[in-house]
Design a protein around this motif. Structure first.
Motif, short mmCIF file in Angstrom:
data_model
loop_
_atom_site.label_atom_id
_atom_site.label_comp_id
_atom_site.label_asym_id
_atom_site.label_seq_id
_atom_site.Cartn_x
_atom_site.Cartn_y
_atom_site.Cartn_z
N PHE A 1 52.34 44.34 66.26
CA PHE A 1 52.53 44.30 67.71
C PHE A 1 53.30 45.52 68.22
CE2 PHE A 1 56.82 42.76 66.82
CZ PHE A 1 56.64 42.04 65.65
N SER B 1 58.28 39.49 62.26
CA SER B 1 57.93 38.21 62.87
C SER B 1 58.14 37.11 61.84
CB SER B 1 56.49 38.21 63.37
OG SER B 1 55.59 38.38 62.29
N MET C 1 56.21 40.39 58.01
CA MET C 1 56.11 38.99 58.36
C MET C 1 56.84 38.23 57.28
SD MET C 1 52.48 37.42 59.39
CE MET C 1 51.73 38.94 58.94
N THR D 1 57.81 26.99 54.61
CA THR D 1 56.40 27.21 54.97
C THR D 1 55.59 27.38 53.69
OG1 THR D 1 57.01 28.25 57.05
CG2 THR D 1 54.81 28.72 56.23
N ASN E 1 45.48 30.67 55.93
CA ASN E 1 45.36 31.11 57.32
C ASN E 1 44.86 32.56 57.40
OD1 ASN E 1 46.61 32.62 59.75
ND2 ASN E 1 46.61 30.48 60.39
N SER F 1 46.54 32.65 64.41
CA SER F 1 46.82 33.48 63.24
C SER F 1 48.21 33.22 62.69
CB SER F 1 46.64 34.96 63.58
OG SER F 1 45.26 35.26 63.65
N VAL F 2 48.58 34.01 61.70
CA VAL F 2 49.61 33.59 60.76
C VAL F 2 50.99 33.34 61.38
CG1 VAL F 2 50.00 35.97 59.98
CG2 VAL F 2 50.54 34.05 58.46
N ALA F 3 51.48 34.25 62.24
CA ALA F 3 52.82 34.05 62.79
C ALA F 3 52.84 32.82 63.70
CB ALA F 3 53.28 35.29 63.55
N TRP G 1 50.81 30.31 63.49
CA TRP G 1 50.63 29.13 62.64
C TRP G 1 51.95 28.70 62.03
CZ3 TRP G 1 51.31 28.87 57.26
CH2 TRP G 1 50.89 27.68 56.67
N MET G 2 52.74 29.67 61.55
CA MET G 2 54.04 29.34 60.96
C MET G 2 54.94 28.66 61.99
SD MET G 2 55.10 32.71 58.81
CE MET G 2 54.30 33.16 57.28
N CYS H 1 53.31 38.59 68.00
CA CYS H 1 53.86 37.72 66.96
C CYS H 1 55.37 37.54 67.07
CB CYS H 1 53.52 38.27 65.58
SG CYS H 1 51.94 39.06 65.50
#
Ligand SMILES: Cc1cc2nc3c(=O)[nH]c(=O)nc-3n(C[C@H](O)[C@H](O)[C@H](O)COP(=O)(O)O)c2cc1C
Ligand code: SF4
Ligand code: FES
Lengths: 424, 170
Positions: free
Chosen positions: A91, A245, A319, A325, A333, B95-97, B99-100, B138
């Motif tokens: 991002f 993130s 990330m 998790t 995912n 998507s992943v972030a 989803w977490m 994210c």
């Protein structure tokens, strides 16, 4: 020169981006005036000497990449800015385009002079609507102020810049697929060679660069090579945008010297993990990079160093995977994303990714078998470098193969009992 | 039904003046008309909500792109809708972030409030729900878009408010 944050110096949270006049008053649009006094090849040389590496993921020396374009022949040639930014977890280009669009426009003008481009395109992902509006405004202002169009600032150099907004497809970020998309075709990647520098958009020499790469050009041509080299830590050159993130206290992205460690990013900038969560692993640079572990936090964020640890720096937006998790679910995912975004051209990617997704779905429900783990390992090989037409599938294999390396116990427990993590 | 290759048995509809004006503007940006194909489909979608076979044929005739080629482009891109959608398209990042940080719970909430699954449209035609890959937001996950607007740091309560606001506007 005392500026140490050339990419974000004009960015202030909550304030509208600088207008042309404000941007200019803050020292902007000087790089073109400097560049035009030099031969185009010398501008390329300066960018090369500065040691700027591409910020789109591969990190190749930008000036060197430019130098592969043949000498001008009077016919059109193109600069294309890759603003597709669809890599999960990324991002940074959003920030640059939304908050200081003139920096990108200035970079494009100076870069276009260096490679003698006649037209520049910004290939923007369609969902970035604020960036779209801000860029359109900045382009219009640049035309109004004689920084775009015919005979820029009274020179012999002319340039048009157009904004192309896409419609959501990750593969468009791959530079030859992007060129097909710009030509109005399905965005399947093209065979290389020829490389786009020689034969790209409509068969003409074309340079595709990432947004952040181009945003580095104004600084280099305004303040010089030594200044740029001095920005990095140790032998590293320049600054880059890195971010975090996941479950950290202060997610976000920031400009920092090249060579900063993951730990500094995670702990000082992002404030560390949220209370009650521990760092289990992290993806160093987007969804298509191999997991790294907490013991890798002291590595500097430099492509070579990250490669030695078995991963890629990628986009340098990390990330974090926390201890609550599910790692298998995280990979599931990611694989779902890559399976959906495969362009369908080659078998290991088109058929392999849905197969992997199917296996991971079975494991989630506790219907997996031990032999499935072997199949997953095999699939990493089939999708690996050299077996597919582009880098999408090898990228997709990276989080999978590294999770099999670090979290085998989790896979085995999924096979035996299904997923035991609370929610997702 | 609706996503078959555009049949030549169908007639192209007439493009509107607004659509033609915007397509002509895009044409000035590229040396070849084929390059405008996607932009033209997006322009049509902006005005019609989606790209019907009749619209696809109209663009194909206007830009002189074979319908099969244009259909190949239309079906390639996630954001070209070849089936009717509601007035407001909710694009929920899965998507992943996101989803977490609980996008599956948000999806369940939207489904329970609006009574639609992914790919479905509410009976009053106000909302269509579609999953979207990482929105590049994210650090403010979970995120979604409604039309061209981005909504971030979502919770069930925020979603209720957003839905109420769009209903009020309708
Ligand atoms: C599947 C795929 C997606 C990509 N997406 C992007 C992207 O969104 N933005 C980007 O700058 N580079 C992306 N890249 C990398 C580009 O192909 C290319 O290397 C980059 O734009 C070159 O710019 P740079 O030299 O300035 O880094 C992607 C590559 C692949 C294989
Ligand atoms: S690896 Fe995947 S995305 Fe790349 S060309 Fe093959 S099918 Fe397409
Ligand atoms: S994962 Fe949802 S915005 Fe990136």
């Amino acid at each position: 020169m005392s500026i140490n944050n050339p990419l974000t110096k004009n960015i202030e949270k909550g304030r509208a981006p600088f207008t042309f006049a404000e941007y200019k008053a803050a020292g902007g649009y000087q790089s073109f005036a400097n560049a035009i006094k030099m031969a185009p090849r010398d501008v390329m040389g300066q960018v090369k000497d500065a040691g700027l590496g591409g910020r789109g993921g591969a990190g190749f020396n930008t000036g060197l990449k430019w130098s592969f374009s043949p000498d001008p022949d009077g016919l059109p040639r193109y600069l294309v800015v890759n603003a597709d930014e669809m890599e999960p977890g990324t991002f940074k280009d959003r920030l640059l385009m939304e908050s200081d669009p003139h920096l990108l426009i200035e970079g494009m003008i100076t870069a276009s002079y260096a490679i003698q481009a006649t037209t520049g395109y910004i290939f923007l992902r369609g969902e970035y609507t604020v960036a779209e509006e801000n860029l359109l405004k900045a382009i219009a202002e640049a035309y109004d102020n004689g920084m775009l169009g015919k005979n820029i600032q009274g020179s012999d150099f002319s340039l048009d810049i157009y904004l192309h907004t896409s419609a959501g497809r990750y593969i468009c970020g791959e530079e030859t697929a992007l060129i097909n998309a710009l030509e109005g075709k399905r965005a399947n990647p093209r065979f290389k060679p020829p490389f786009p520098q020689v034969s790209g958009l409509w068969g003409r020499p074309t340079l595709v660069n990432n947004v952040e790469t181009i945003c580095n050009i104004p600084g280099i041509l305004t303040y010089g090579v030594d200044w740029f080299k001095g920005l990095g830590l140790g032998d590293e050159c320049g600054t880059r945008i890195s971010g975090v993130s996941g479950r950290v206290k202060n997610p976000g992205c920031w400009e920092m010297p090249v060579g900063t460690t993951f730990r500094t990013l995670l702990e000082d900038y992002a404030g560390g993990m949220q209370d009650g969560y521990e760092l289990k692993a992290f993806l160093p640079g987007g969804g298509s990079t191999d997991f790294l572990m907490p013991e890798h936090l002291d590595l500097p964020m430099i492509p070579g160093e990250v490669a030695k640890a078995g991963s890629r720096l990628g986009t340098s937006l990390i990330m974090v995977l926390d201890d609550k998790t599910c790692p298998v679910g995280t990979v599931r995912n990611l694989i779902k994303f890559f399976a959906h975004e495969s362009c369908g051209w080659c078998t290991p990617c088109r058929d392999g990714l849905p197969w992997v997704e199917h296996i991971l779905n079975k494991m989630e429900e506790g219907k997996g078998e031990m032999k499935d783990i072997e199949i997953l390992k095999e699939m990493c090989g089939y999708m690996g470098p050299g077996n597919t037409f582009c880098a999408l599938a090898p990228g997709a294999a990276e989080p999978l193969q590294s999770s099999l390396k670090y979290f085998m116990d989790e896979y085995e427990s999924h096979v035996k009992h299904g997923c035991s993590y609370k929610s997702h | 039904m609706n996503n078959i290759i555009a049949s030549t048995a169908l007639k192209a509809r007439q493009l509107t003046d607004e659509e033609i004006h915007e397509i002509e503007h895009e044409k000035t940006h590229y040396p070849y008309a084929q390059a405008v194909g996607l932009e033209a489909l997006k322009i049509v979608q902006k005005y019609q909500g989606w790209v019907s076979d009749e619209s696809l044929l109209a663009v194909s005739e206007y830009l002189d792109i074979p319908p099969d080629d244009l259909e190949g482009v239309a079906t390639f891109f996630n954001m070209i809708f070849r089936r009717p959608v509601g007035k407001n398209v909710i694009l929920l990042c899965d998507s992943v972030a996101c989803w977490m940080l609980g996008c599956d719970d948000l999806k369940a909430h939207i489904t329970s409030v609006l009574g639609i699954e992914y790919g479905e449209t509410t009976e009053d035609n106000l909302f269509t729900l579609i999953p979207v890959p990482c929105l590049g937001d994210c650090d403010r996950a979970p995120s979604m878009m409604v039309g061209r607007e981005l909504y971030r740091n979502l919770t069930n309560e925020k979603i209720d408010q957003i839905i109420a606001d769009y209903k009020a506007k309708a």
